[in-house]
Design a protein around this motif. Structure first.
Motif, PDB file in Angstrom:
ATOM      1  N   PRO A 109      -1.447  88.641  40.899  1.00 58.35           N
ATOM      2  CA  PRO A 109      -0.193  87.730  41.191  1.00 58.35           C
ATOM      3  C   PRO A 109      -0.755  86.161  41.472  1.00 58.35           C
ATOM      4  O   PRO A 109       0.444  85.636  40.947  1.00 58.35           O
ATOM      5  CB  PRO A 109      -0.002  87.967  42.813  1.00 58.35           C
ATOM      6  CG  PRO A 109      -0.472  88.976  42.684  1.00 58.35           C
ATOM      7  CD  PRO A 109      -1.764  89.603  42.336  1.00 58.35           C
ATOM      8  N   ARG A 110      -1.349  86.131  41.274  1.00 56.80           N
ATOM      9  CA  ARG A 110      -2.067  84.315  40.938  1.00 56.80           C
ATOM     10  C   ARG A 110      -2.485  83.772  40.045  1.00 56.80           C
ATOM     11  O   ARG A 110      -2.904  82.443  39.508  1.00 56.80           O
ATOM     12  CB  ARG A 110      -2.944  84.242  42.120  1.00 56.80           C
ATOM     13  CG  ARG A 110      -2.465  84.030  43.445  1.00 56.80           C
ATOM     14  CD  ARG A 110      -3.985  83.929  44.597  1.00 56.80           C
ATOM     15  NE  ARG A 110      -2.753  84.197  46.283  1.00 56.80           N
ATOM     16  CZ  ARG A 110      -3.309  85.341  46.822  1.00 56.80           C
ATOM     17  NH1 ARG A 110      -3.589  86.449  46.189  1.00 56.80           N
ATOM     18  NH2 ARG A 110      -2.521  85.448  48.011  1.00 56.80           N
ATOM     19  N   LEU A 111      -2.138  84.527  38.997  1.00 58.25           N
ATOM     20  CA  LEU A 111      -2.534  84.293  37.416  1.00 58.25           C
ATOM     21  C   LEU A 111      -1.765  83.525  37.101  1.00 58.25           C
ATOM     22  O   LEU A 111      -2.322  81.906  36.332  1.00 58.25           O
ATOM     23  CB  LEU A 111      -2.327  85.997  36.448  1.00 58.25           C
ATOM     24  CG  LEU A 111      -3.152  85.452  35.669  1.00 58.25           C
ATOM     25  CD1 LEU A 111      -4.830  85.492  35.042  1.00 58.25           C
ATOM     26  CD2 LEU A 111      -2.885  87.078  34.319  1.00 58.25           C
ATOM     27  N   PRO A 112      -0.444  83.156  36.921  1.00 54.64           N
ATOM     28  CA  PRO A 112       0.436  81.945  36.602  1.00 54.64           C
ATOM     29  C   PRO A 112      -0.380  80.492  37.531  1.00 54.64           C
ATOM     30  O   PRO A 112      -0.682  79.289  36.527  1.00 54.64           O
ATOM     31  CB  PRO A 112       1.927  82.473  36.697  1.00 54.64           C
ATOM     32  CG  PRO A 112       1.440  83.728  37.392  1.00 54.64           C
ATOM     33  CD  PRO A 112      -0.032  83.998  37.596  1.00 54.64           C
ATOM     34  N   ARG A 113      -1.185  81.053  38.247  1.00 58.35           N
ATOM     35  CA  ARG A 113      -1.886  79.475  38.852  1.00 58.35           C
ATOM     36  C   ARG A 113      -2.825  79.135  38.648  1.00 58.35           C
ATOM     37  O   ARG A 113      -3.964  78.143  38.342  1.00 58.35           O
ATOM     38  CB  ARG A 113      -1.952  79.705  40.371  1.00 58.35           C
ATOM     39  CG  ARG A 113      -3.000  78.292  41.316  1.00 58.35           C
ATOM     40  CD  ARG A 113      -2.839  78.934  42.495  1.00 58.35           C
ATOM     41  NE  ARG A 113      -1.485  79.075  43.846  1.00 58.35           N
ATOM     42  CZ  ARG A 113      -0.792  79.425  45.023  1.00 58.35           C
ATOM     43  NH1 ARG A 113      -2.166  80.012  45.267  1.00 58.35           N
ATOM     44  NH2 ARG A 113       0.172  79.518  44.917  1.00 58.35           N
ATOM     45  N   VAL A 114      -4.181  80.394  38.652  1.00 59.24           N
ATOM     46  CA  VAL A 114      -5.213  80.073  38.057  1.00 59.24           C
ATOM     47  C   VAL A 114      -5.519  78.940  36.215  1.00 59.24           C
ATOM     48  O   VAL A 114      -6.137  78.527  35.523  1.00 59.24           O
ATOM     49  CB  VAL A 114      -5.655  81.316  37.450  1.00 59.24           C
ATOM     50  CG1 VAL A 114      -6.704  81.474  36.780  1.00 59.24           C
ATOM     51  CG2 VAL A 114      -6.462  82.086  39.253  1.00 59.24           C
ATOM     52  N   LEU A 115      -4.409  80.185  35.017  1.00 56.44           N
ATOM     53  CA  LEU A 115      -4.045  79.276  33.822  1.00 56.44           C
ATOM     54  C   LEU A 115      -3.883  77.929  34.057  1.00 56.44           C
ATOM     55  O   LEU A 115      -4.109  76.961  33.281  1.00 56.44           O
ATOM     56  CB  LEU A 115      -3.120  80.413  33.261  1.00 56.44           C
ATOM     57  CG  LEU A 115      -3.696  81.751  32.891  1.00 56.44           C
ATOM     58  CD1 LEU A 115      -2.430  82.257  32.528  1.00 56.44           C
ATOM     59  CD2 LEU A 115      -5.087  81.818  32.134  1.00 56.44           C
ATOM     60  N   ASP A 116      -3.031  77.766  35.123  1.00 55.05           N
ATOM     61  CA  ASP A 116      -2.191  75.867  35.129  1.00 55.05           C
ATOM     62  C   ASP A 116      -3.854  75.408  35.190  1.00 55.05           C
ATOM     63  O   ASP A 116      -3.931  74.076  34.927  1.00 55.05           O
ATOM     64  CB  ASP A 116      -0.801  75.873  36.016  1.00 55.05           C
ATOM     65  CG  ASP A 116      -0.682  74.346  35.710  1.00 55.05           C
ATOM     66  OD1 ASP A 116       0.704  74.250  35.016  1.00 55.05           O
ATOM     67  OD2 ASP A 116      -0.950  73.920  37.684  1.00 55.05           O
ATOM     68  N   VAL A 120      -5.129  72.264  32.804  1.00 52.41           N
ATOM     69  CA  VAL A 120      -4.568  70.890  33.243  1.00 52.41           C
ATOM     70  C   VAL A 120      -5.876  70.619  33.626  1.00 52.41           C
ATOM     71  O   VAL A 120      -6.842  69.378  32.876  1.00 52.41           O
ATOM     72  CB  VAL A 120      -3.656  70.770  35.108  1.00 52.41           C
ATOM     73  CG1 VAL A 120      -4.453  69.549  35.070  1.00 52.41           C
ATOM     74  CG2 VAL A 120      -2.776  70.925  35.029  1.00 52.41           C
ATOM     75  N   TYR A 121      -7.446  71.022  33.373  1.00 54.18           N
ATOM     76  CA  TYR A 121      -8.403  71.013  33.045  1.00 54.18           C
ATOM     77  C   TYR A 121      -9.070  70.659  31.764  1.00 54.18           C
ATOM     78  O   TYR A 121      -9.937  69.637  31.550  1.00 54.18           O
ATOM     79  CB  TYR A 121      -9.338  71.751  33.823  1.00 54.18           C
ATOM     80  CG  TYR A 121     -11.195  71.505  33.693  1.00 54.18           C
ATOM     81  CD1 TYR A 121     -11.727  69.940  34.568  1.00 54.18           C
ATOM     82  CD2 TYR A 121     -12.373  72.658  32.534  1.00 54.18           C
ATOM     83  CE1 TYR A 121     -12.884  70.391  34.244  1.00 54.18           C
ATOM     84  CE2 TYR A 121     -13.287  71.561  33.104  1.00 54.18           C
ATOM     85  CZ  TYR A 121     -13.687  70.877  33.052  1.00 54.18           C
ATOM     86  OH  TYR A 121     -14.839  70.571  33.130  1.00 54.18           O
ATOM     87  N   ARG A 145     -15.679  76.811  40.016  1.00 60.01           N
ATOM     88  CA  ARG A 145     -14.571  76.050  40.588  1.00 60.01           C
ATOM     89  C   ARG A 145     -13.705  76.359  41.011  1.00 60.01           C
ATOM     90  O   ARG A 145     -12.841  76.559  42.711  1.00 60.01           O
ATOM     91  CB  ARG A 145     -15.080  74.889  41.759  1.00 60.01           C
ATOM     92  CG  ARG A 145     -15.232  74.288  42.209  1.00 60.01           C
ATOM     93  CD  ARG A 145     -15.403  72.071  42.632  1.00 60.01           C
ATOM     94  NE  ARG A 145     -15.121  72.175  41.886  1.00 60.01           N
ATOM     95  CZ  ARG A 145     -13.099  71.697  41.958  1.00 60.01           C
ATOM     96  NH1 ARG A 145     -12.566  71.493  43.140  1.00 60.01           N
ATOM     97  NH2 ARG A 145     -12.473  70.621  40.948  1.00 60.01           N
ATOM     98  N   ARG A 146     -12.837  76.061  40.265  1.00 64.05           N
ATOM     99  CA  ARG A 146     -11.463  75.970  40.028  1.00 64.05           C
ATOM    100  C   ARG A 146     -10.740  77.514  40.407  1.00 64.05           C
ATOM    101  O   ARG A 146      -9.868  77.338  40.717  1.00 64.05           O
ATOM    102  CB  ARG A 146     -11.332  74.957  38.877  1.00 64.05           C
ATOM    103  CG  ARG A 146     -10.923  73.665  38.804  1.00 64.05           C
ATOM    104  CD  ARG A 146     -10.915  73.703  37.433  1.00 64.05           C
ATOM    105  NE  ARG A 146     -11.109  71.746  37.792  1.00 64.05           N
ATOM    106  CZ  ARG A 146     -10.540  70.948  37.491  1.00 64.05           C
ATOM    107  NH1 ARG A 146      -9.039  71.229  37.666  1.00 64.05           N
ATOM    108  NH2 ARG A 146     -10.379  69.524  37.542  1.00 64.05           N
TER     109      ARG A 146
END
Length: 167
Positions: A109-116, A120-121, A145-146
């Motif tokens: 469920p947190r995959l969009p946050r991970v990809l974002d 950015v990096y 780390r991210r």
């Protein structure tokens, strides 16, 4: 016949015997030091490798290790920061190594946050940041780390690059 007297011959023989004893003493000291080094290295090897071999806990510890589970992320393609020159692209295919399958359910469920976070990096990287094994290692550590920050209650053990293409 000879100008050497008997007392000079006896005196020379006494000096040769003293020098022989000094050489033998030095040899014994060197041998003792070498023996001590061999014993110390053997004891160190025993402590590092085999001190718990007879206790039977080694096989139990191996049995407790769980098989890792892998979670494939979608392929990521980004433009690299090149200062306005010809466009350069980075294409990544990543697999996440997780010990607990329940953590995989928390990551999805947190995959969009991970990809974002990755996007950015990665967009700020230059081609020179990725050169050599040291550059790839830094990239791997920073992504690790991210992702652990993005999926906080869960934890990712390792990031595995399946494909890394800079064009």
């Amino acid at each position: 016949m000879s100008d050497v007297t008997e007392s000079e011959v006896a005196e020379g023989a006494g000096n040769a015997g003293a020098e022989g004893r000094k050489g033998r003493g030095r040899l014994m000291i060197v041998g003792a030091v070498a023996g001590a080094l061999v014993l110390a290295s053997g004891a160190g090897a025993w402590f590092l490798m085999g001190s718990d071999a007879g206790s039977g806990t080694g096989s139990a510890a191996v049995a407790d290790v769980a098989e890792p589970h892998f979670f494939d992320l979608p392929v990521i393609t980004v433009n690299l920061n090149n200062g306005g020159g010809a466009p350069e692209f980075l294409r990544l295919s990543i697999a996440l190594e997780v010990r607990d399958p329940a953590a995989m359910a928390m990551i999805e469920p947190r995959l969009p946050r991970v990809l974002d976070t990755f996007q950015v990096y990665l967009r700020e990287l230059r081609r020179s940041d990725l050169e050599g094994s040291a550059g790839v290692y830094r990239l791997k550590e920073e992504l690790h780390r991210r992702i652990n920050l993005a999926v906080y209650p869960a934890s990712v053990d390792n990031i595995l690059f399946k494909e890394l293409l800079v064009q």
